[in-house]
Each structure stands twice: as structure tokens, then as C-alpha cells.
Design a protein around this motif. Structure first.
Motif, PDB file in Angstrom:
ATOM      1  N   VAL A  94       7.913  -5.906   5.588  1.00  0.00           N
ATOM      2  CA  VAL A  94       7.037  -6.997   6.019  1.00  0.00           C
ATOM      3  C   VAL A  94       5.630  -6.486   6.299  1.00  0.00           C
ATOM      4  O   VAL A  94       4.628  -7.152   6.005  1.00  0.00           O
ATOM      5  CB  VAL A  94       7.634  -7.692   7.252  1.00  0.00           C
ATOM      6  N   ALA A  95       5.522  -5.255   6.862  1.00  0.00           N
ATOM      7  CA  ALA A  95       4.203  -4.695   7.154  1.00  0.00           C
ATOM      8  C   ALA A  95       3.382  -4.517   5.881  1.00  0.00           C
ATOM      9  O   ALA A  95       2.155  -4.680   5.894  1.00  0.00           O
ATOM     10  CB  ALA A  95       4.349  -3.369   7.879  1.00  0.00           C
ATOM     11  N   GLY A  96       4.052  -4.172   4.766  1.00  0.00           N
ATOM     12  CA  GLY A  96       3.315  -4.017   3.515  1.00  0.00           C
ATOM     13  C   GLY A  96       2.863  -5.326   2.913  1.00  0.00           C
ATOM     14  O   GLY A  96       1.856  -5.370   2.194  1.00  0.00           O
ATOM     15  N   LEU A  97       3.587  -6.404   3.203  1.00  0.00           N
ATOM     16  CA  LEU A  97       3.284  -7.694   2.570  1.00  0.00           C
ATOM     17  C   LEU A  97       2.560  -8.675   3.481  1.00  0.00           C
ATOM     18  O   LEU A  97       2.205  -9.767   3.033  1.00  0.00           O
ATOM     19  CB  LEU A  97       4.596  -8.341   2.090  1.00  0.00           C
ATOM     20  N   LYS A  98       2.336  -8.300   4.735  1.00  0.00           N
ATOM     21  CA  LYS A  98       1.789  -9.294   5.664  1.00  0.00           C
ATOM     22  C   LYS A  98       0.310  -9.561   5.424  1.00  0.00           C
ATOM     23  O   LYS A  98      -0.198 -10.635   5.751  1.00  0.00           O
ATOM     24  CB  LYS A  98       2.028  -8.855   7.107  1.00  0.00           C
ATOM     25  N   GLU A  99      -0.425  -8.602   4.887  1.00  0.00           N
ATOM     26  CA  GLU A  99      -1.844  -8.821   4.590  1.00  0.00           C
ATOM     27  C   GLU A  99      -2.255  -7.952   3.412  1.00  0.00           C
ATOM     28  O   GLU A  99      -1.679  -6.885   3.195  1.00  0.00           O
ATOM     29  CB  GLU A  99      -2.710  -8.522   5.809  1.00  0.00           C
ATOM     30  N   PRO A 100      -3.242  -8.389   2.622  1.00  0.00           N
ATOM     31  CA  PRO A 100      -3.650  -7.624   1.444  1.00  0.00           C
ATOM     32  C   PRO A 100      -4.433  -6.373   1.832  1.00  0.00           C
ATOM     33  O   PRO A 100      -4.831  -6.184   2.982  1.00  0.00           O
ATOM     34  CB  PRO A 100      -4.524  -8.615   0.662  1.00  0.00           C
ATOM     35  N   LEU A 101      -4.690  -5.547   0.832  1.00  0.00           N
ATOM     36  CA  LEU A 101      -5.486  -4.348   1.053  1.00  0.00           C
ATOM     37  C   LEU A 101      -6.950  -4.722   1.294  1.00  0.00           C
ATOM     38  O   LEU A 101      -7.462  -5.655   0.668  1.00  0.00           O
ATOM     39  CB  LEU A 101      -5.376  -3.416  -0.162  1.00  0.00           C
TER      40      LEU A 101
ATOM     41  N   ALA B  47      -6.496  -9.192  -3.425  1.00  0.00           N
ATOM     42  CA  ALA B  47      -5.365  -9.836  -4.110  1.00  0.00           C
ATOM     43  C   ALA B  47      -4.150  -8.926  -4.203  1.00  0.00           C
ATOM     44  O   ALA B  47      -3.133  -9.329  -4.772  1.00  0.00           O
ATOM     45  CB  ALA B  47      -5.786 -10.269  -5.514  1.00  0.00           C
ATOM     46  N   GLU B  48      -4.218  -7.724  -3.678  1.00  0.00           N
ATOM     47  CA  GLU B  48      -3.137  -6.762  -3.809  1.00  0.00           C
ATOM     48  C   GLU B  48      -2.482  -6.495  -2.451  1.00  0.00           C
ATOM     49  O   GLU B  48      -3.147  -6.427  -1.429  1.00  0.00           O
ATOM     50  CB  GLU B  48      -3.657  -5.441  -4.392  1.00  0.00           C
TER      51      GLU B  48
ATOM     52  N   VAL C   5      -2.863   4.579   0.357  1.00  0.00           N
ATOM     53  CA  VAL C   5      -1.966   5.524   1.042  1.00  0.00           C
ATOM     54  C   VAL C   5      -2.229   5.510   2.541  1.00  0.00           C
ATOM     55  O   VAL C   5      -1.294   5.495   3.357  1.00  0.00           O
ATOM     56  CB  VAL C   5      -2.139   6.937   0.455  1.00  0.00           C
ATOM     57  N   LEU C   6      -3.494   5.501   2.924  1.00  0.00           N
ATOM     58  CA  LEU C   6      -3.832   5.452   4.346  1.00  0.00           C
ATOM     59  C   LEU C   6      -3.346   4.156   4.986  1.00  0.00           C
ATOM     60  O   LEU C   6      -2.827   4.152   6.103  1.00  0.00           O
ATOM     61  CB  LEU C   6      -5.338   5.598   4.525  1.00  0.00           C
ATOM     62  N   ALA C   7      -3.534   3.050   4.276  1.00  0.00           N
ATOM     63  CA  ALA C   7      -3.075   1.760   4.804  1.00  0.00           C
ATOM     64  C   ALA C   7      -1.556   1.741   4.939  1.00  0.00           C
ATOM     65  O   ALA C   7      -1.016   1.216   5.924  1.00  0.00           O
ATOM     66  CB  ALA C   7      -3.545   0.629   3.892  1.00  0.00           C
ATOM     67  N   ALA C   8      -0.863   2.321   3.957  1.00  0.00           N
ATOM     68  CA  ALA C   8       0.599   2.358   4.033  1.00  0.00           C
ATOM     69  C   ALA C   8       1.064   3.201   5.215  1.00  0.00           C
ATOM     70  O   ALA C   8       1.986   2.816   5.950  1.00  0.00           O
ATOM     71  CB  ALA C   8       1.161   2.931   2.723  1.00  0.00           C
TER      72      ALA C   8
END
Length: 412
Positions: free
Chosen positions: A348-355, A360-361, A301-304
């Protein structure tokens, strides 16, 4: 013979002036030099007081600090008292003007002190006592001037008693600037006691002591007020930031978000500038919770929130309205522009780098986009309606991750 004449000139027994007149002239010169140095020192004190008064007025007008207005007026009265004392002392004249001016200084200092301690709790009675001192001391000054009485010491005692009680009460809540305030009030009391005791013949009068004490009081009070004002300003900024920003995500609070919606509607009504609302859901948050636990879900949630915040433009604002949903307001764009630019940047911001905690997510977003209506639904109702439309999209799980909603669907 020449050497003897020279030695006689040095000893005052020949070739020069007699010993007595030479010593008198030397003493006169030394006295004149001492007087000039005293006047220069007193002029320095007066200049320092005027400088403190100027900066007090400047800071007071810039930051609306009422205590500095009172302090500037008190400092100028201190200059009047010092000047009157310098004029009255060598002539042996009555010193009612320095006493009256210092009583007025004490009255204004009491009112300024009341402004300085208004933050402390349970101070109502003490603040009323300070107002009483500020009202009574000018009357005492008038009575002393008319009747020829020396009332400065009783007035100083009353001011010192009330000020001491106020400082003891406000001391724990006024660190660290209260140390400067205490030192400055001590200087003011020293100046008042010096003038009052000199008038009564208890102590020798000294304009240099008066100037030094008044300068200590003026500079110390100024530093205390400025330090207090800075600390309080920083506290207000932190409090306002807590009210305007979600402590967990760094996004705006829902209340601020609703205010921005109201402002965007006002701009739309007046100038016709369109705005769009986006409601973003973290689609895979439930799966992350089941697989990795709630701790990773919280970090997701924080990363999002961070990635959505980085995707916003200068005129955009976002707020978390539920555990997995974030609302975004984009001003000055149409629905198509909002979906194509801001919506795409968020995906794109959600998919540009993993958590960070799950390499892998990735964050997977879904969102609905709608034009901000001019009238009709309130801000809460708009967000609730967008949430219902997003629920429909989550149940169907279509291929489109950005769905534009028409005004009819939004207000249905």
C-alpha cells in the motif's frame, strides 16, 4: 560650651580619646576587617575548588572520563596547598607543604594532560615525557620536603617545557577546547611561580593570588575536558550512525541486519518467539530507468526505502541488499501475520501516492515471505536463497505479489 566640647571630641583635643589611641584603634579595626575579607575570599576560592572537584568526579563517573578523575584529585591537592599557604604565611613558618602539594598538583596535571591529547597523532614521545614528569615531580616533592630545599621553580620549569611542547603539537587537532586548557595551565604555572618565588624571597607571597590562579586552572581544565568529551561523543555518534545506517537510503546496513538476524535466532531458540524475513523487490524499477533515465530511478530507490521504513514496526529492521531489493526482518510475528500486516502495508505504501518526479508512476513491489529458521543456513545464505525464490516469482509474474515460502523450500 557644649559646641566647643563637641568640636574637641571630633578633633581629639577634648571631650574624647586622644588622637594617637583613636588612630591605633581605627587601624586595628581596618586591619581586622581586611583580614576577615581575605579569609572570606580565600574560603570562596577553596569552596569553588571543592565544587569543581565534585563535578569532576560526577562527570568522570558518568562518562568514564579518566582525565577528570586525575583532575579532581589534583584540585583537592590544590585546596591542601592553598590551606597550608594561608596557615604558614602569617606565622612565617616553612612553606614546604604548599610547595610539595603544588608539585603533586603539577604531576597529576601532567598525567591528565596526557589523557587529553591521546587523540592527536604522532604524540607518543610527548606522552612518554608527560608520564616522566608525572613520576619525577612527586620524587622532587619528597626530596624538597626532606632536605628543606625549594624545588618548586625547577619542577615548574620542567612541567611548563613539556606542556608547551605538547600543546604546540596538539593545538591544530584540539580546537576549540584547547584555548580553555591553555588558559588553565597558565593559571597553574602562575600559582606555582608565585609560591616558589615567595619562598625564595623574589616576589611577595600572596594567598589571594594563589587562590585565584588555582581557581582559574581548575575551572578552565574542567571546561576544556567537558567540551572535549562532548565533541568526541558527538563524533562517535556520527561514526556509529554511519556504520549502522546506509547513507543513501537511511536503512540499516547489511552487517547490522545480519546481527539482528542472529539476535532474532537467539530469541527464537530461548523463548520460541517467531520471526519472519521478507525480501522486497521494486518491480518497475527497470521500466522507470528505461523511460525516465537513471536519475529518476535513483530517486525511486530512495522513495521506496523511505516508504518501507515508514511501514516498519518498532521491532522491525530493513536493509538494502542490492540496487532494487530490500530485506526486512519482522520479529514476534508468524508468516501469515507478516504477509497480512507488514507485507500489505509495504504494498500500500508503494501505491498510495505517485513518485514526486513522475506524477503518473507508482512504486510496484513484489516480495517473498519466509519464517526465520532456527538453525541451518547463515544470514547471507538465507538472503541468497530468498533472492533465488524471488527470481522465480519475477519470471512467472503471477497474480500474487506476496508469496509465502515454506521452510522446506527455503532450505532446499
Amino acid at each position: 560650651a557644649g559646641n566647643l566640647a563637641g568640636s574637641g571630641a571630633l578633633t581629639g583635643t577634648g571631650g574624647g580619646c586622644p588622637r594617637g589611641p583613636c588612630r591605633i584603634q581605627d587601624r586595628a579595626r581596618l586591619t581586622m576587617v581586611a583580614v576577615q575579607l581575605d579569609l572570606l575570599l580565600l574560603a570562596g576560592y577553596a569552596g569553588a575548588l571543592c565544587l569543581v572537584a565534585f563535578f569532576s568526579l560526577l562527570i568522570a563517573s558518568a562518562y568514564r572520563e579518566r582525565s577528570l578523575y586525575l583532575h579532581a584529585l589534583a584540585v583537592l591537592l590544590g585546596v591542601v596547598s592553598l590551606s597550608a599557604d594561608v596557615v604558614a604565611m602569617p606565622r612565617g613558618a616553612s612553606r614546604w607543604l604548599p610547595e610539595a602539594a603544588l608539585l603533586l598538583v603539577l604531576a597529576l596535571a601532567a598525567l591528565a594532560l596526557r589523557e587529553l591529547v591521546n587523540h592527536a597523532g604522532a604524540m607518543r614521545g610527548f606522552r612518554q615525557a608527560l608520564v616522566g614528569v608525572g613520576v619525577v615531580l612527586p620524587l622532587v616533592a619528597v626530596a624538597g620536603a626532606v632536605g628543606g630545599w625549594s624545588l618548586l621553580l625547577p619542577g615548574t620549569a620542567a612541567f611548563a617545557t613539556v606542556a608547551l611542547l605538547v600543546l604546540l603539537r596538539a593545538w591544530p587537532q584540539s580546537q576549540p577546547w584547547v584555548w580553555w586548557l591553555a588558559a588553565s595551565l597558565l593559571g597553574l604555572l602562575l600559582a606555582a611561580v608565585g609560591i616558589g618565588a615567595g619562598q625564595l624571597g623574589i616576589l611577595p607571597a600572596s594567598s589571594r593570588l594563589l587562590g585565584a590562579a588555582l581557581t582559574l586552572w581548575a575551572a578552565g581544565t574542567y571546561l576544556a575536558v567537558v567540551w572535549r568529551s562532548r565533541l568526541f561523543a558527538e563524533t562517535r555518534v556520527r561514526v556509529d550512525a554511519r556504520k549502522a545506517t546506509d547513507a543513501l537510503t537511511g536503512l540499516s546496513t547489511p552487517l547490522i541486519f545480519e546481527d539482528r538476524i542472529a539476535a532474532a535466532r537467539a530469541i527464537l531458540r530461548r523463548y520460541g518467539h517467531p520471526s519472519v524475513l521478507l525480501l522486497v523487490e521494486i518491480e518497475n524499477l527497470g521500466a522507470l530507468t528505461r523511460e525516465f533515465g537513471p536519475e529518476l530511478a535513483e530517486s525511486a530507490v530512495l522513495a521506496a526505502a523511505q516508504r518501507i521504513r515508514q511501514s516498519l514496526g518498532e521491532a522491525d529492521v530493513a536493509a538494502r541488499i542490492s540496487h532494487r531489493r530490500i530485506a526486512v526482518l519482522a520479529e514476534g510475528v508468524s508468516v501469515a501475520q507478516g504477509a497480512a500486516t507488514l507485507g500489505t502495508r509495504i504494498l500500500v505504501a508503494g501505491l498510495k501516492e505517485p513518485l514526486p518526479q513522475a506524477p503518473a508512476e507508482f512504486l510496484q513491489f513484489r516480495m517473498v515471505v519466509a519464517a526465520l529458521p532456527l538453525d541451518g543456513l547463515s544470514a547471507k545464505s538465507l538472503l541468497s536463497r530468498l533472492g533465488q525464490l524471488l527470481d522465480v516469482q519475477m519470471r512467472t509474474l503471477g497474480d500474487r505479489r506476496i508469496v509465502a515460502v515454506s521452510s522446506e523450500e527455503l532450505q532446499a
